[in-house]
Design a protein around this motif. Structure first.
Motif, mmCIF file in Angstrom:
data_model
loop_
_atom_site.group_PDB
_atom_site.id
_atom_site.type_symbol
_atom_site.label_atom_id
_atom_site.label_comp_id
_atom_site.label_asym_id
_atom_site.label_seq_id
_atom_site.Cartn_x
_atom_site.Cartn_y
_atom_site.Cartn_z
ATOM 1 N N PHE A 249 -6.009 -0.485 -9.374
ATOM 2 C CA PHE A 249 -5.411 0.894 -8.494
ATOM 3 C C PHE A 249 -5.130 1.881 -9.744
ATOM 4 O O PHE A 249 -4.465 1.650 -10.561
ATOM 5 C CB PHE A 249 -4.395 0.427 -7.513
ATOM 6 C CG PHE A 249 -4.762 -0.722 -6.714
ATOM 7 C CD1 PHE A 249 -5.473 -0.427 -5.403
ATOM 8 C CD2 PHE A 249 -4.314 -2.009 -7.008
ATOM 9 C CE1 PHE A 249 -5.614 -1.429 -4.608
ATOM 10 C CE2 PHE A 249 -4.817 -3.129 -6.011
ATOM 11 C CZ PHE A 249 -5.208 -2.829 -4.991
ATOM 12 N N LYS A 250 -5.528 2.858 -9.497
ATOM 13 C CA LYS A 250 -5.375 4.092 -10.390
ATOM 14 C C LYS A 250 -3.892 4.553 -10.503
ATOM 15 O O LYS A 250 -3.439 5.178 -11.374
ATOM 16 C CB LYS A 250 -6.624 5.233 -10.091
ATOM 17 C CG LYS A 250 -7.889 4.766 -10.726
ATOM 18 C CD LYS A 250 -8.730 5.931 -10.511
ATOM 19 C CE LYS A 250 -10.218 5.532 -11.049
ATOM 20 N NZ LYS A 250 -11.049 6.936 -10.942
ATOM 21 N N ASP A 251 -3.551 4.532 -9.384
ATOM 22 C CA ASP A 251 -2.218 5.214 -9.205
ATOM 23 C C ASP A 251 -1.632 4.389 -8.190
ATOM 24 O O ASP A 251 -1.891 3.593 -7.593
ATOM 25 C CB ASP A 251 -2.172 6.705 -8.765
ATOM 26 C CG ASP A 251 -3.026 6.848 -7.405
ATOM 27 O OD1 ASP A 251 -2.808 6.184 -6.430
ATOM 28 O OD2 ASP A 251 -3.861 7.429 -7.457
ATOM 29 N N SER A 254 -2.147 4.499 -4.258
ATOM 30 C CA SER A 254 -3.321 3.687 -3.783
ATOM 31 C C SER A 254 -2.986 2.189 -3.684
ATOM 32 O O SER A 254 -3.488 1.401 -2.784
ATOM 33 C CB SER A 254 -4.486 4.024 -4.551
ATOM 34 O OG SER A 254 -4.453 3.453 -6.079
ATOM 35 N N SER A 257 -0.847 2.027 -0.491
ATOM 36 C CA SER A 257 -1.642 1.982 0.707
ATOM 37 C C SER A 257 -2.291 0.692 0.844
ATOM 38 O O SER A 257 -2.366 0.048 2.241
ATOM 39 C CB SER A 257 -2.483 3.092 0.685
ATOM 40 O OG SER A 257 -1.959 4.495 0.522
ATOM 41 N N PHE A 258 -2.949 -0.135 -0.163
ATOM 42 C CA PHE A 258 -3.434 -1.056 -0.079
ATOM 43 C C PHE A 258 -2.415 -2.291 0.433
ATOM 44 O O PHE A 258 -2.952 -3.200 1.389
ATOM 45 C CB PHE A 258 -4.066 -1.648 -1.482
ATOM 46 C CG PHE A 258 -5.120 -2.802 -1.396
ATOM 47 C CD1 PHE A 258 -6.220 -2.966 -0.809
ATOM 48 C CD2 PHE A 258 -4.087 -4.213 -1.868
ATOM 49 C CE1 PHE A 258 -6.756 -4.387 -0.889
ATOM 50 C CE2 PHE A 258 -4.853 -5.425 -1.865
ATOM 51 C CZ PHE A 258 -6.059 -5.474 -1.152
#
Length: 353
Positions: A249-251, A254, A257-258
């Motif tokens: 995950f880049k940030d 995200s 949210s996942f």
């Protein structure tokens, strides 16, 4: 009936000589005898390439001076010469080949070995059709391998296409170097860059690949990322579970949210292990080193260059401690396997000590 064995270099010739029962050293060759050989047999040798492509000025003196008007250089017929410092040995080899009824090519068992042998024979202007030409094809200089090879000689003409392939590569190298080097040097001079610049078919693209990799390292910008893993305690034993399929995950947004979508939380939580899959895996023993895999392994462990590794294994090959090194083959012959197997107890004693 006279037989001449043509080796690639003196050290290789000596290995053959040592495998035979009797030998007498002469100037530039050996007289040998053994039950596996014909009555009158001689071993001679090159110093690697006794024959090489002529430089452009050998075609026309105008090529001595680099000029755009002289490019490109594409000879109608390529000239081969014997370098001055190798002419004495070439004459010895030529005289022996001329009087031979049978020629045994015993250079290295590869394309370049074929190129060396056939180039010498062609430069000597021998009527090859009037000779019986055989090929020694071995990848070990151990005595039994040499003798077995001479008992089972091949038809040398079956390997002639390998010579044609190697010479084509040699000519393509010449064309790129003799045209590319003056062209780029002259173009750079027009831009005010002095010096002489060497261009090569393999050298230049390889150098560019090194440059590209260096630029990637120089301009690399690390980017942070997030992963999900879980430390699981079951039956008083801990292990780490990873997300399957794996995701980065880049940030943090995200990632959050996942986790919300999958009803995951940070912290202690009871869970149920639904299934345990057990399987028996077998790992095959590692393959023997090829030249490239050995160079890679030695570089990682000792930071030695590829050329240094090649020099070392070549020396070990000539000392009969390695099979032929200039190959990417990971396998040995049945004969070599049987030799190793019969000496296994001795090798184990070395390890145990």
């Amino acid at each position: 009936m006279t037989t001449v064995i043509l080796a690639e270099k003196p050290s290789q010739a000596r290995s053959y000589v040592e495998a035979f029962k009797n030998s007498t050293k002469k100037e530039g060759y050996f007289s040998v005898s053994d039950p596996v050989l014909a009555n009158e047999t001689f071993i001679t040798y090159g110093f690697g390439h006794l024959v090489e492509l002529a430089t452009p000025e050998k075609y026309d003196q105008k090529y001595k001076r680099w000029s755009f008007s002289n490019l490109p250089i594409f000879p109608d017929k390529y000239k081969f010469i014997v370098p001055r410092d190798k002419k004495t040995q070439f004459k010895i080899v030529k005289d022996l080949l001329m009087k031979a009824d049978t020629i045994i090519i015993a250079t290295d068992s590869d394309r370049e070995g074929e190129n060396i042998a056939w180039s010498i024979m062609n430069q000597a202007k021998i009527n090859l059709k009037s000779k019986t030409i055989k090929r020694l094809w071995i990848n070990s200089l151990e005595k039994d391998a040499i003798l077995n090879g001479f008992k089972n000689l091949k038809d040398a003409w079956n390997y002639y296409p390998a010579y044609q392939e190697a010479q084509t590569r040699q000519i393509s190298d010449w064309l790129v170097g003799m045209n590319g080097s003056p062209l780029y040097t002259l173009l750079l001079r027009q831009s005010g860059v002095r010096g002489v610049y060497s261009i090569g078919r393999v050298q230049t693209p390889t150098l560019y690949m090194v440059y590209q990799r260096d630029q990637e390292i120089k301009n690399f910008k690390p980017e942070p990322y997030f992963e999900i893993s879980a430390e699981i305690l079951a039956n008083r034993q801990k292990f780490v579970a990873k997300l399957d399929p794996y995701q980065r995950f880049k940030d943090e947004g995200s990632l959050t949210s996942f986790m919300e979508a999958k009803d995951l939380r940070i912290g202690f939580r009871e869970a149920l292990i639904k299934d345990v899959l057990q399987e028996t895996k077998k790992t095959a023993s590692p393959r023997l080193f090829s030249l490239s895999s050995l160079q890679s392994a030695i570089n990682k462990r000792y930071h030695a260059s590829a050329s240094d590794v090649l020099k070392a294994v070549q020396a070990l090959y000539e000392a009969k401690l390695l099979t032929y090194p200039r190959t990417d083959c990971n396998y040995i012959t049945d004969q070599e396997f049987n030799y190793l197997f019969s000496n296994l107890t001795g090798y184990l004693s070395l390890v145990s000590n």
